[in-house]
Design a protein around this motif. Structure first.
Motif: not given
Length: 491
Positions: A269-289
């Protein structure tokens, strides 16, 4: 390829085992990496802590002498249970000690405090080493298997990233810093006196006094952190073999960015609040989880529509967080830092976001690196050859198929020549990187050498003497044996 992977995995485990045995002699017994606990009381703010700073500075004076056990005990009490992002200034004059703008909510149950970082650094290193060598934990671009958070030690990745972030840079500077006291005093004077400093408007000038107090606390915290970092076993700061260093960031001894990326993909959780939207593919995958984390990441970096859209994504995250009935984030700072006018501006956008549901971000397909941040060879997409020849000065040159040549000069600089003969000095080349230490080496079943270079790429020699490796973009490079010399010449 399965045999190669098996050999490589064994090499990684041998390195981790050696580190554990060596440091186990002089470091306390390893303990499991503890899960983050809910805070027992509200997080102290900078203002809350400010009143303690003068007393602690008097107790620990001089800060850059030998700190007494009483001083370190008091600093441990003050800092070990504080959030790692409360104050991590290194001393740059132009970097605010505490941001003027709200950086978003902090996790309530997944806090990352200094105790998690310094309690057992070697245990963190071993947990990350093992997870990085496990294929199921090597989440690639566009993957976010948050269900593996515990199995793949996501929180250990996050904590080790902080260790690399805050100890890596401090220890590198510490090696050649002659006088920390003088350095901080020069920084303090520059902050107060430089006419081209950060006080260029009325609002920022009002913060001069606040920054002077914050600077006192920043020096105090850094003095404490540097002592804690000096006590970290070197093995805990060593390269994680299974994690690739990104070519976009030059970090001789730090993998903080890469470890943060892995932690975010694996569900910290902490890492996701610090990592931002550097890569759209990662953010889209995060939305599924996890929709809450996905909207937080989108808010952190989006430029669409300016601040109104960024705030809208934050408010959407708060809405989804509140629907669970058990808040995961502390949203109390939002109204204190964001005006009602801004919230009113964002409200129609929030309603649209909630009505339409998650709209995937546009992804880019031009990223050449197929495996980052993992140091694993992808499928071979193309093969390229490099010849080797001696030049008239007796230096070995690498000659690429395009005619481009690279060699090391007597001054140990990397030189290159284009196909048209134009020469120049370059910073980083494949041949220059071979001077970095290898991460492991062994002999395969055919009696031929294999090794892992400093980036974690496996190299091997074929029956004809050519050297092979597959880079993280899927190119197999074949470095041919040196060209034979013309008749009558000797090497």
């Amino acid at each position: 390829m399965a045999a190669l992977a098996g050999e490589r995995l064994m090499a990684v485990r041998r390195i981790a085992l050696f580190a554990a045995l060596w440091w186990g002699i002089c470091w306390p017994a390893f303990v499991p990496v503890a899960a983050a606990e809910p805070p027992s009381s509200p997080l102290p703010t900078a203002a809350d802590f400010a009143s303690e700073v003068p007393r602690l500075r008097r107790l620990c004076a001089p800060l850059w002498g030998d700190l007494s056990p009483e001083c370190m005990a008091e600093l441990d009490r003050a800092y070990l249970d504080r959030d790692v992002d409360d104050n991590f200034i290194f001393g740059s004059l132009w970097r605010r000690v505490w941001p003027l703008h709200w950086q978003g909510p902090r996790p309530l149950r997944d806090r990352l405090v200094w105790r998690h970082v310094f309690e057992d650094p070697l245990a963190l290193r071993i947990a990350v080493d093992e997870a990085a060598a496990d294929p199921q934990c090597q989440a690639k671009r566009g993957e976010a298997p948050h269900r593996l958070r515990e199995d793949c030690a996501a929180d250990a990745f996050a904590r080790l990233s902080v260790l690399h972030r805050d100890c890596g840079r401090a220890l590198e500077r510490d090696e050649y810093m002659d006088d920390w006291a003088a350095w901080w005093e020069r920084s303090r004077q520059g902050l107060a006196e430089d006419p081209e400093g950060p006080y260029q408007n009325t609002e920022s000038r009002r913060n001069r006094a606040l920054d002077a107090q914050a600077f006192d606390e920043s020096e105090l915290q850094f003095a404490w952190r540097l002592r804690k970092c000096r006590a970290v076993p070197p093995a805990a700061m060593g390269r994680i073999v299974g994690v690739q260093l990104t070519p976009l960031h030059f970090r001789a001894r730090r993998q903080s960015f890469e470890l943060l990326a892995a932690a975010a993909r694996l569900g910290s959780t902490w890492a996701n609040t610090r990592y931002g939207d550097r890569d759209a593919a990662e953010v889209n995958a995060t939305a599924e989880s996890d929709l809450v984390l996905a909207y937080l990441r989108r808010a952190k970096g989006t430029s669409r529509g300016g601040r109104c859209w960024r705030l809208a994504y934050l408010l959407a995250a708060r809405e989804y967080d509140s629907r669970t009935g058990d808040l995961r984030f502390d949203w109390s700072g939002l109204e204190r830092h964001v005006s009602q006018a801004a919230i009113d501006c964002a409200r129609p956008v929030v309603e649209r976001i909630l009505r339409e549901g998650w709209q995937p971000m546009e992804e880019q397909d031009d990223l050449a690196d197929l495996t980052w941040p993992w140091a694993v060879a992808p499928p071979v997409l193309e093969t390229r050859f490099i010849r080797r020849r001696l030049d008239e000065n007796g230096r070995m040159r690498w000659v690429y198929e395009s005619g481009y040549q690279v060699w090391i000069s007597r001054g140990r600089e990397s030189n290159s020549a284009a196909a048209d003969g134009t020469e120049m000095i370059v910073s980083h080349t494949r041949i220059s990187k071979r001077r970095l230490p290898r991460l492991g080496q062994w002999v395969d079943e055919h009696g031929r050498p294999r090794w892992l270079d400093y980036d974690g790429v496996e190299h091997w020699i074929d029956a004809g003497g050519a050297e092979h490796w597959v880079d993280f973009g899927g190119t197999e490079w074949i470095l041919l044996p040196p060209d034979p010399l013309p008749d009558g010449q000797r090497r």
